[in-house]
Design a protein around this motif. Structure first.
Motif, PDB file in Angstrom:
ATOM      1  N   ALA A 153       0.835  -1.205   0.000  1.00  0.00           N
ATOM      2  CA  ALA A 153       0.000   0.000   0.000  1.00  0.00           C
ATOM      3  C   ALA A 153       0.869   1.254   0.000  1.00  0.00           C
ATOM      4  CB  ALA A 153      -0.940  -0.002   1.209  1.00  0.00           C
ATOM      5  N   TYR A 154       1.910   1.271   0.858  1.00  0.00           N
ATOM      6  CA  TYR A 154       2.787   2.450   0.889  1.00  0.00           C
ATOM      7  C   TYR A 154       3.435   2.656  -0.479  1.00  0.00           C
ATOM      8  CZ  TYR A 154       2.692   1.425   5.956  1.00  0.00           C
ATOM      9  OH  TYR A 154       2.309   1.146   7.229  1.00  0.00           O
ATOM     10  N   ALA A 155       3.946   1.551  -1.051  1.00  0.00           N
ATOM     11  CA  ALA A 155       4.694   1.666  -2.309  1.00  0.00           C
ATOM     12  C   ALA A 155       3.791   2.143  -3.446  1.00  0.00           C
ATOM     13  CB  ALA A 155       5.319   0.317  -2.667  1.00  0.00           C
ATOM     14  N   MET A 156       2.528   1.764  -3.380  1.00  0.00           N
ATOM     15  CA  MET A 156       1.601   2.128  -4.443  1.00  0.00           C
ATOM     16  C   MET A 156       1.395   3.636  -4.523  1.00  0.00           C
ATOM     17  SD  MET A 156       0.251   0.172  -6.533  1.00  0.00           S
ATOM     18  CE  MET A 156       0.515  -1.543  -6.906  1.00  0.00           C
ATOM     19  N   VAL A 157       1.569   4.337  -3.400  1.00  0.00           N
ATOM     20  CA  VAL A 157       1.237   5.766  -3.386  1.00  0.00           C
ATOM     21  C   VAL A 157       2.128   6.560  -4.349  1.00  0.00           C
ATOM     22  CG1 VAL A 157       1.144   7.840  -1.962  1.00  0.00           C
ATOM     23  CG2 VAL A 157       0.202   5.680  -1.113  1.00  0.00           C
ATOM     24  N   PRO A 158       3.474   6.533  -4.213  1.00  0.00           N
ATOM     25  CA  PRO A 158       4.291   7.261  -5.187  1.00  0.00           C
ATOM     26  C   PRO A 158       4.177   6.681  -6.589  1.00  0.00           C
ATOM     27  CG  PRO A 158       5.675   5.960  -3.708  1.00  0.00           C
ATOM     28  CD  PRO A 158       4.287   5.893  -3.162  1.00  0.00           C
ATOM     29  N   LEU A 159       4.028   5.352  -6.653  1.00  0.00           N
ATOM     30  CA  LEU A 159       3.949   4.698  -7.955  1.00  0.00           C
ATOM     31  C   LEU A 159       2.718   5.190  -8.743  1.00  0.00           C
ATOM     32  CD1 LEU A 159       6.018   2.560  -8.765  1.00  0.00           C
ATOM     33  CD2 LEU A 159       4.272   0.819  -8.376  1.00  0.00           C
ATOM     34  N   LEU A 160       1.573   5.203  -8.067  1.00  0.00           N
ATOM     35  CA  LEU A 160       0.347   5.625  -8.748  1.00  0.00           C
ATOM     36  C   LEU A 160       0.369   7.120  -9.035  1.00  0.00           C
ATOM     37  CD1 LEU A 160      -2.494   3.586  -7.002  1.00  0.00           C
ATOM     38  CD2 LEU A 160      -1.497   3.265  -9.257  1.00  0.00           C
ATOM     39  N   ALA A 161       0.933   7.913  -8.099  1.00  0.00           N
ATOM     40  CA  ALA A 161       1.016   9.358  -8.335  1.00  0.00           C
ATOM     41  C   ALA A 161       1.855   9.622  -9.586  1.00  0.00           C
ATOM     42  CB  ALA A 161       1.627  10.054  -7.117  1.00  0.00           C
ATOM     43  N   TRP A 162       2.973   8.888  -9.688  1.00  0.00           N
ATOM     44  CA  TRP A 162       3.816   9.032 -10.876  1.00  0.00           C
ATOM     45  C   TRP A 162       3.050   8.607 -12.124  1.00  0.00           C
ATOM     46  CZ3 TRP A 162       5.672   4.802 -13.838  1.00  0.00           C
ATOM     47  CH2 TRP A 162       6.547   5.169 -14.869  1.00  0.00           C
TER      48      TRP A 162
END
Lengths: 311, 345
Positions: A153-162
């Protein structure tokens, strides 16, 4: 210091309860950015919980997470075939997928384990302490002594924002959600984009469900999704359709849910059901704009291609 | 549109549902023939089964189905009949227990009014959020369902708990608050007739009055309704919400008043959601809702027999309800495509 211990265990519970909401809501953010609201998300969560349980029994907890995610994606695919490809009403289709999922997961569970309601004892996904980070006082153990699902879940945040705001695909996806006509004119395959976005949301919601059965409880109970998919949709609104905001909103709701445990530690006579209602009341308050307003994607929940006038 | 085509479409949807359900049952290792025979026998096997089970179970579905049909006609996506039903049941029980009226001609109307008012009140929150703040009603009505369920749980565990204090349920309501049975030696109660009366009234309202025309106009297109300059959509949306909530609220109280005589956790097995399938299969036509409610009442009554005699868990019925909705959507789509081809030719 007993107060400190209460705070610490409250935070651990809050993050644990926030993780499934964050996973499902991050997926739904992508789907809604593409213009599709999926009320069937709840169905993906319960399929994820069951798929996780069955996968874990056969191949162990990590394969359980994978099979849960795939089960959630399959439910979302059914929704997408109707609501995106056949262009049926998104709300009604999503409701049907949720009702059917709650029914058929129960049917599969009962045909496998009998109608008497055996208590399944599943091997859970182990917690993994991150070195150094978990040493941070108070929030360290809460955020960084969690299972794989939390780190995803944490990793998805910057990944999805990018992905959403920095790539051409993300731009095309948002265009499909803001103005499908313009996106179509610009050569974006609106239907295919929306279908992929919905299936991705299902994958994430399935993972959220698998977290419920394989991290949170270690068992499967019928209807154990208990509205988490619906709250996730409210979390998307509260997070203003932005990955960072959505994670923050999920943590806020996790906190609201965890509050009952913390308060019961002080006073066991508090009316338990009223605390269970708290996250739903807060969701309503959030939607009412008590925590600030923002704008939904312009084309959200609207049919594409547009339907003709009704007879 | 002629009256026959919707009926044919609904039949096609039902047949498709049965075919898919049969295939799924076979995959699940059950015999579809045995299961469907048990289902039919449980629902229609005898006059008593039909009246005391199928029609009795159709009653809450009839009322919630009408509530959903009315709201959907105005394109108000009220997914909250389940919560409004609980609100109505709680209010009715509270009035029945605490209001010192001994005569049924006084107490019954008071409780019915309370049930309807509470349902409308529960619907007014999403209505206000939609009209004042522009928040879509789908999520808000859904969330209100959960609030209602927990409120019911709280009340039957606490303030409204029975005097004996053994189970999480209210005391029995007084005899004056109970709906009379319609036929001797059956469980069928006046609530079924109330449902049919509301169906007829709604049909007349929608087809014969300016208010009903406005609901249909707003349902067709809010913008067109407003641009035509005749009326504003907001009051129409409010009316649809409140009336829908009131009917759903009645459904809850009527179930308590006619059948259970107490309120407890889990009063409804999800009638407010099944109602969506009931209303859609009826193509949102109030009179057709009477028929589709009986179809789903039969499914519910037969589901118990299916579990008993064919070993098929009755949660299958929930799955079949979802199949009905999807089948209606798919058949609709098919008709649209055929219609377009036909008009081109």
């Amino acid at each position: 210091m007993p107060d400190f211990a209460v705070l610490s265990s409250f935070l651990v519970a809050a993050v644990g309860l926030a993780v499934p909401l964050a996973l499902a809501a991050l997926g739904e953010t992508v789907s809604e950015r593409a213009g599709v609201i999926n009320i069937g998300l709840e169905g993906s969560v319960i399929w994820g919980a069951l798929g996780g349980a069955l996968g874990s029994l056969a191949f162990g907890p990590y394969m359980g997470l994978l099979s849960g995610a795939l089960a959630g994606a399959a439910a979302a695919l059914l929704f997408a075939v109707f609501a995106v490809w056949l262009n049926t009403d998104q709300i009604i289709t999503g409701t049907a997928v949720t009702i059917g999922s709650l029914g058929f997961t129960g049917a599969v569970f009962q045909s496998r384990f009998g109608t008497t309601g055996v208590a399944l004892d599943l091997e859970t996904v182990p917690l993994r302490e991150l070195p150094l980070l978990s040493r941070i006082p108070v929030i360290g153990p809460a955020l960084f002594d969690q299972a794989l699902t939390a780190y995803l879940a944490y990793a998805m945040v910057p990944l999805l924002a990018w992905f959403l705001f920095r790539t051409r695909w993300g731009l095309a996806l948002r265009a499909a959600g803001e103005s499908p006509e313009a996106a179509h004119a610009a050569g974006v395959p609106v239907v295919r984009t929306r279908m992929l976005a919905v299936v991705f949301a299902g994958l994430m919601a399935g993972l959220a469900g698998a977290h419920l059965s394989l991290v949170h409880t270690g068992t499967f109970v019928e209807n154990m999704s208990a509205g988490k998919g619906f709250i996730a949709i409210a979390v998307v609104v509260l997070g203003r359709w932005r990955p960072g905001g959505v994670l923050a909103a999920a943590l806020f709701f996790g906190g609201a849910e965890a509050l009952q445990f913390a308060l019961q530690a002080f006073d066991a006579d508090l009316p338990y059901p009223l605390f269970l209602a708290l996250p739903y009341v807060l969701s309503l308050a959030a939607l009412a704009g008590w925590f600030g307003r923002s704008r939904a994607p312009e084309g959200l929940a609207l049919p594409w291609p547009k339907r003709g006038p009704q007879s | 549109m002629s009256g026959l085509r919707p009926a044919a479409a609904a039949t096609a949807a039902l047949v498709a549902t049965l075919a898919i359900a049969a295939a799924l049952l076979a995959v699940g290792g059950y015999s579809p023939g045995v299961a469907f025979t048990a289902l039919a026998r449980g629902a229609f096997g005898s006059w008593d089964l039909f009246v005391s089970f199928t029609l009795v179970r159709a009653t809450p579905l009839l009322l919630t189905g009408l509530a959903v049909a009315l709201a959907f006609r105005a394109h108000v996506w009220n997914i909250g009949a389940e919560g409004q039903l609980h609100a109505g049941a709680l209010a009715g029980v509270a009035v029945a227990i605490f209001l010192p009226l001994a005569h049924p001609l006084l107490l019954l109307p008071a409780t019915l009014l309370a049930g309807a008012a509470a349902g409308a009140l529960w619907a007014s929150v999403p209505a206000a959020m939609k009209t004042r703040m522009g928040v879509g009603e789908v999520i808000t009505t859904l969330l209100m369902n959960f609030v209602a369920l927990f409120l019911a749980q709280f009340l039957v565990q606490g303030p409204l708990r029975e005097a004996r204090g053994v189970f999480n349920q209210t005391d029995e309501i007084p005899a004056a608050a109970r709906l009379p049975t319609l036929l001797p030696d059956t469980r069928l109660h006046l609530g079924f007739l109330i449902g049919i009366a509301i169906a007829v009234a709604l049909w007349l309202y929608l087809t014969r009055t300016p208010g009903g025309f406005r609901i249909r106009a707003v349902g067709a297109s809010v913008r067109a309704a407003e641009v035509s300059g005749r009326f504003r959509a907001e009051p129409v949306i409010w009316r649809a919400f409140l009336a829908s909530g009131a009917i759903a609220g009645l459904a809850g109280w009527i179930q308590v008043s006619g059948i259970t005589h107490r309120m407890y956790e889990g009063l409804s097995p999800g009638w407010g959601y099944t109602a969506i399938a009931v209303a859609l299969l009826a193509r949102l036509h109030p009179l057709a809702v009477v028929l589709t409610a009986i179809v789903f009442g039969a499914l519910s009554a037969g589901g118990a027999a299916m579990q008993r005699e064919a070993g098929v868990p009755d949660v299958w019925v929930r799955g079949i309800e979802a199949l009905v909705i999807l089948a209606v959507l798919a058949v609709d789509k098919g008709l649209q495509v055929l219609g377009r081809r036909g008009s081109r030719a």
